[in-house]
Design an enzyme around this catalytic site. Structure first.
Site, short mmCIF file in Angstrom:
data_model
loop_
_atom_site.label_atom_id
_atom_site.label_comp_id
_atom_site.label_asym_id
_atom_site.label_seq_id
_atom_site.Cartn_x
_atom_site.Cartn_y
_atom_site.Cartn_z
N ARG A 1 10.19 1.03 -0.99
CA ARG A 1 11.58 1.38 -0.64
C ARG A 1 12.34 1.99 -1.83
NH1 ARG A 1 14.13 -3.84 1.62
NH2 ARG A 1 12.76 -4.75 0.07
N GLU A 2 11.65 2.76 -2.63
CA GLU A 2 12.27 3.32 -3.82
C GLU A 2 13.53 4.15 -3.49
OE1 GLU A 2 9.12 3.41 -2.99
OE2 GLU A 2 7.78 3.11 -4.69
N ASP B 1 21.43 -12.74 21.08
CA ASP B 1 21.57 -11.31 20.82
C ASP B 1 20.51 -10.50 21.54
OD1 ASP B 1 23.73 -11.49 19.00
OD2 ASP B 1 22.37 -12.02 17.37
N GLU C 1 29.15 -2.75 20.50
CA GLU C 1 29.72 -1.72 19.63
C GLU C 1 30.59 -0.81 20.47
OE1 GLU C 1 27.00 0.65 17.21
OE2 GLU C 1 28.32 2.34 17.61
N LYS D 1 15.56 3.89 -0.95
CA LYS D 1 16.65 3.01 -0.55
C LYS D 1 17.38 2.48 -1.80
CE LYS D 1 17.18 -1.77 0.90
NZ LYS D 1 18.19 -1.74 1.96
N GLU E 1 24.24 -16.98 9.07
CA GLU E 1 22.86 -16.45 9.06
C GLU E 1 22.28 -16.18 7.66
OE1 GLU E 1 22.21 -13.27 11.94
OE2 GLU E 1 23.73 -14.10 13.26
N HIS F 1 29.38 -0.48 10.15
CA HIS F 1 28.35 0.31 9.48
C HIS F 1 28.91 1.11 8.31
CE1 HIS F 1 27.13 -0.43 13.64
NE2 HIS F 1 25.94 -0.65 13.11
N GLU G 1 17.33 -0.02 23.75
CA GLU G 1 16.59 1.04 23.04
C GLU G 1 15.19 1.29 23.58
OE1 GLU G 1 14.74 -0.65 18.93
OE2 GLU G 1 16.86 -0.40 19.12
#
Ligand code: GLN
Ligand code: ZN
Length: 756
Positions: free
Chosen positions: A15-16, A600, A667, A18, A485, A696, A606
């Site tokens: 994940r460089e 949830d 949302e 990121k 959480e 977000h 999706e």
């Protein structure tokens, strides 16, 4: 036989990208350093493909945030509000992706949506009436040259004009039709530039062609490509489709002068049938998507070879391809040090899929494929037994009866009972579950994982975080609290870790959006709950407050959709197994005094099949019952919430209501509240909490902005049915913006309550 890759993951094995991008956002890394990280990653990715002798390696599949956004920006589809910020190009680009709040202005981000049936999200381009579509950027050319200078001649990839127009939002009076000639010109200019650079093949990704197309869509598609192809000169154009079959426009597509057509044989149920029925032109190359770009199980060479035999009946020129971009699978098995070989040998991530492509190429080229060592090894793998059955679970699923899916009494009666039982103010305020995952919280988890602290120490720290979080929520004045959480890295992985039948990876990250990656767990066998999962933390959190504490679970469709699924049993069977496990958790939370339980279903929508005709039979007919199975056993006074990370459910509004939850939060803040009209029109019974602000983005919503949203909602939703909450969990945010945002939310709610 040549090989091709539709696209390659870009975030990096570790994940460089990121981490570099996040540092850049914080101001801890310069633009040059960020670009240098990007360059290095691109090189690594090209070289990995080159090493496996992939013939068609993509360039421009890299992105700092999203490829659709890249394409929009390349063609000048940048709304004025971003241009007015007067930022340099990269920062303007990030402003579109994440919003901007700073000395140059205050602008929200573009909307973000799920990319077809994946867990990847794209930015929705906005095209204004005075947008002048034309080639203004240079990114694809620079990337091509970059690879070229390394000795790798790539095929540049762009999202095609049809998909770009279909997925964009037209903010004024104009429609896609009004931009067709400019867009054709834009793509022609791109082609011209690439031709000058000596490019042989260019790939246009047109996943929108696998959707249900109208007559008008097909005309638009044909018009765009007649325009582009008739003036393209010598360059070869590959029409790349994926995530399904192109049954509505196959004949048009093969009739157009494309040089290659990329078809998906993994998800395209009818792809082979299309070839059988309509043939495939001799002068074109079929890019056959046979290596699954979405799932991580090894390719079954026996099946692939027999499909290849079929394909040869219809096509002369075949290139072996991935079914879609490898963006949707993790980077490499090479970094999985803890996973036993017994499991690993069944999987192929992006790097291993490159090896599969080159193995298949060698096998196909050999005189007697069935006798090659690689083929035999693969065959043994698939013929061998996997240890994955749990007969008790299978029996439970088989014994399910109609009434197991029905909650009693009916909604209205429960609503009345809960009103007395919970005694909440009007417009109750709550959050979606997670609170900011600060460095401290993440360190605690990683220390525990790495064995640096004991389970007791780990739990103690989590509990202290919970205590802080509860008192923060009390101070802010929220009505229904959550524990925060802190023990969860991810809402699905966490449950996976606590269910039997799952296995885990260490570094199998997949990009979800921008710098956000997820690490989907792998469903290896039959699923069951071995022990209570969330009960301790929830009960502890509840003991700290006199307010209601929401239990927080993930629903079966989401757990399934965000895991890598099995390919040997049906999704329905697997969903019911998961539902039974979560049901046991729900009942145990209830038995321990938790009166509000949120389940949830962030990802329910999706995996809705891309074609409407498949919605019920292939999905909703089991996904909705699975949810009902989870909560049908609770008492009438227990309030069941659910949450969804989107608001486009107008077309499945009845099914969402049929989940029979008592409250749903979703949302809405990024999508102009149109859903609210639909809720009213449909007579939606479930109480609703349409998110009042966008989590977000780091932007802090003002009190007046939230009040305005609430008044708008109250215009359509009865005040007794309205909840107030952010639009999703807060885990990706910092406290710096979360606390003032929630304070503003509570202040706005109080003002609105007073005025009612
Ligand atoms: N309860 C989860 C959270 O707050 C929900 C996350 C989600 O919807 N993606 O993090
Ligand atoms: Zn959400």
């Amino acid at each position: 036989m040549k090989t091709s890759v539709v696209g390659y993951p870009r975030v990096g094995a570790l994940r460089e990208l990121k981490f570099a991008t996040e540092k850049y956002f914080k101001g801890d890394l310069s633009k040059e350093e960020l670009q240098a990280t990007a360059s290095k990653l691109k090189e690594t990715h090209w070289k990995a493909q080159d090493k496996n002798k992939i013939d068609f390696i993509s360039s421009n599949d890299f992105s700092f945030y999203d490829n659709l956004l890249d394409t929009a920006v390349l063609l000048n589809a940048v709304p004025k509000c971003y241009k007015q910020l007067q930022l340099d190009p990269l920062d303007e680009y990030f402003a579109m992706a994440r919003g901007y709040q700073g000395k140059n202005g205050d602008v929200k981000a573009l909307a973000m949506k799920k990319w077809f049936n994946t867990n990847y999200h794209y930015m929705v381009p906005e095209i204004e009436d005075d947008t002048k579509i034309s080639l203004v950027g240079t990114k694809p050319f620079e990337e091509y040259l970059h690879a070229y200078n390394l000795g790798i001649a790539t095929k540049p990839v762009l999202i095609g004009a049809f998909t770009l127009l279909k997925l964009s939002r037209f903010t004024g009076k104009k429609t896609a039709q009004d931009f067709v000639s400019d867009i054709i010109q834009g793509y022609l200019d791109i082609i011209k530039k690439f031709t000058e650079l000596g490019v042989q093949w260019i790939q246009f990704d047109e996943p929108a062609l696998v959707l249900d197309l109208t007559e008008e869509d097909i005309v638009l598609f044909a018009k765009i490509y007649s325009g582009i192809l008739s003036n393209r000169g010598s360059i070869k154009v590959l029409l790349q489709t994926y995530f399904g079959d192109i049954r509505n426009c196959y004949q048009e597509a093969v009739a157009l002068p494309f040089d290659g057509i990329g078809l998906d044989f993994v998800e395209g149920k009818k792809t082979l049938e299309l070839l059988e029925n309509f043939g495939f032109p001799e002068d074109k190359t079929l890019f056959a998507g046979l290596v699954n770009g979405k799932n991580i199980w090894r390719n079954n060479y026996t099946k692939t070879l027999s499909l290849m035999v079929e394909l040869r009946k219809y096509c002369k020129n075949i290139v072996l391809n991935t079914s879609c971009s490898l963006l949707h699978v993790p980077y490499t098995l090479g970094n999985e040090n803890s996973l036993a070989e017994e499991y690993k040998r069944h999987f192929a991530f992006a790097e291993e899929k490159l090896e599969e492509l080159s193995e298949l190429r060698r096998i196909i080229a050999s005189d007697n494929p069935a006798t090659t060592a690689e083929f035999i090894k693969n065959k043994r793998l698939f013929n061998g037994l996997r240890n994955c059955k749990n007969l008790a679970v299978r029996a439970k699923v088989a014994a399910l009866a109609q009434d197991d899916f029905v909650r009693h009494p009916a909604f209205a009666e429960r609503e009345r009972i809960q009103k007395t039982e919970l005694d909440l103010p009007i417009l109750p305020t709550t959050t979606i579950g997670s609170f900011p995952q600060t460095a401290e919280v993440k360190l605690n988890r990683s220390n525990y994982k790495n064995g640096k602290i004991s389970f007791e120490q780990y739990t103690e720290i989590n509990k202290s975080k919970i205590a802080e979080c509860v008192s923060l929520q009390e101070k802010i004045g929220l009505d229904v609290l959550v524990h925060g959480e802190f023990e969860r890295n991810d809402m699905v992985e966490y449950f996976g870790e606590n269910l039997d039948g799952y296995i885990f990876t260490e570094r199998a990250w997949v990009q979800s959006y921008g710098t956000r990656c997820v690490k989907p767990p792998v469903i290896w066998g039959d699923i069951s709950r071995a022990k209570p999962i969330t009960v301790d933390y929830s009960v502890y959190a509840k003991s700290l407050t006199s307010k209601h504490m929401k239990g927080m679970l993930t629903g079966p469709a989401t757990i399934l959709n965000w895991s890598f699924p099995r390919e040997d049993i049906s999704l329905k069977e697997c969903a019911f197994q998961i539902a039974l496990a979560i049901r046991a958790e729900v009942l145990e939370l209830e038995a321990n005094g938790i009166k509000v339980i949120q389940i949830d279903e962030a990802a329910l929508r999706e995996k809705l099949p891309l074609r409407k005709s498949d919605w019920r039979s292939e999905y909703l007919d089991w996904a909705i019952p699975a949810f009902r199975l989870v909560h049908s056993g609770v008492k009438p006074k227990t309030q069941i919430h659910t949450h969804m990370c989107y608001s486009e459910f107008s077309d499945i509004i009845k099914e969402i209501d049929d989940m029979d939850a008592d409250v749903i939060t979703f949302e809405a803040s990024r999508s102009d509240l149109t859903i609210i009209d639909t809720l009213k029109e449909s007579g939606f019974k479930t109480a609703v909490g349409p998110g009042v602000y966008d989590i977000h983005s780091p932007r802090i919503p003002s009190v007046s902005e939230i009040k305005e949203a609430l008044f708008k909602m109250l215009g359509e939703i009865k005040k007794e049915k309205l909840w107030v909450n952010p639009d999703c969990g807060l885990k990706t945010r910092g406290n710096a913006e979360t606390i003032p945002s929630l304070e503003n939310m509570v202040a706005a709610t109080r003002e609105v309550r007073r005025s009612l």
